[in-house]
Scaffold this active site. Structure first.
Site, PDB file in Angstrom:
ATOM      1  CE1 TYR A 102      -2.951  -3.151   0.244  1.00 37.36           C
ATOM      2  CE2 TYR A 102      -3.701  -2.393   2.479  1.00 37.36           C
ATOM      3  CZ  TYR A 102      -3.663  -3.215   1.362  1.00 37.36           C
ATOM      4  OH  TYR A 102      -4.584  -4.217   1.678  1.00 37.36           O
ATOM      5  CG  HIS A 140      -0.665  -8.586   0.247  1.00 39.38           C
ATOM      6  ND1 HIS A 140      -0.394  -7.194   0.176  1.00 39.38           N
ATOM      7  CD2 HIS A 140      -2.070  -8.615   0.018  1.00 39.38           C
ATOM      8  CE1 HIS A 140      -1.506  -6.656   0.042  1.00 39.38           C
ATOM      9  NE2 HIS A 140      -2.535  -7.432  -0.174  1.00 39.38           N
TER      10      HIS A 140
END
Length: 271
Positions: free
Chosen positions: A44, A102
């Site tokens: 992010y 992730h």
């Protein structure tokens, strides 16, 4: 004797696509409203800003459940450990509460035993309190649980919303004792325009977003909606108090159309 597993807070704040001052304001507002679960990721690019918000907050660190995720290009064991050390530095904390892989390694380029083992090593070293995975299929969950360190995994974070119920993976994880964390629970805003959700919302004097969140939560799934507006954050918190009838749950269940939003070219072959 079974290990006592950490129970994730029922709702958290997602920070995907939020950067700089936007994420600082979002996290600050959420914490002031009572959120105690903040979800970020290396990918992010906002860990430093999230850390700034945490540092500015009057909420004690031990009351905040902080999640970050290791990107798929950092799954070689030493790279994984180094990247989590960097995440910790960026976030300005001594540890994260939950570190997730992730995405599974594309085409198994890095053997799963290597990166699950390294993730557990991060837990043993105190970089993270708990470990988990994200975007893992049923077969990948079984493999992850079977390798050394896999017994410490506590969650699989997957896409879940009324248009992607993801039933097979949800049921399998819950059957294996893993909590499911549902990301994109509002289907990037699409739920707001849904006639079924609108009708149920009207009956509850609620919003379609609240109904979507209540439906996910009723399936014993942790929700992490993303929002920058304090009013929406408050509304999302209040959604946890909505109880849907069996008939309402069934009407929302019927909206499932396998509509996947997060589907990059390196994604696994979905169930």
């Amino acid at each position: 004797m079974a290990t006592q597993r950490t129970v994730l807070p029922r709702i958290g704040l997602g920070t995907f696509r939020l950067k700089d001052q936007d994420v600082i304001d979002s996290v600050t507002s959420a914490l002031s409203l009572g959120y105690r679960h903040i979800d970020t990721a290396q990918f992010y690019g906002n860990e430093r800003a999230v850390g700034e918000a945490l540092a500015q907050s009057h909420v004690p660190r031990e009351e905040i459940f902080l999640t970050t995720k290791v990107w798929w290009d950092q799954l070689q064991p030493q790279a994984l450990l180094d990247s989590l050390e960097e995440s910790r530095r960026q976030l300005g904390v001594d540890y994260v509460d939950l570190a997730l892989v992730h995405w599974p390694s594309p085409d198994d380029e890095v053997p799963m035993a290597d990166y699950i083992g390294a993730l557990n090593q991060a837990r043993e070293q105190g970089l993270t309190r708990d470990i988990g995975v994200s975007n893992f299929t049923v077969a990948q969950i079984d493999r992850a649980l079977s390798v050394p360190g896999g017994e410490h995994l506590i969650t699989n974070q997957i896409e879940v919303h009324p248009y992607l119920a993801n039933r097979k993976v949800v049921a399998h994880c819950q059957d294996k004792g893993l909590q499911v964390t549902g990301y994109m629970p509002l289907a990037v805003g699409k739920v707001m325009d849904d006639p079924v959700l609108q009708a149920i919302a009207e009956a509850h004097e609620a919003t379609p977003a609240q109904i979507a969140l209540a439906w996910v939560a009723a399936r014993d799934i942790v929700v992490i909606p993303s929002s920058t507006k304090p009013a929406h954050q408050q509304s999302n918190l209040e959604a946890m108090r909505i109880t849907l009838s069996a008939e309402e749950m069934a009407r929302i269940d019927a909206l499932d159309r396998g509509e996947r939003i997060a589907n990059p070219d390196f994604a696994p072959e979905w169930d």
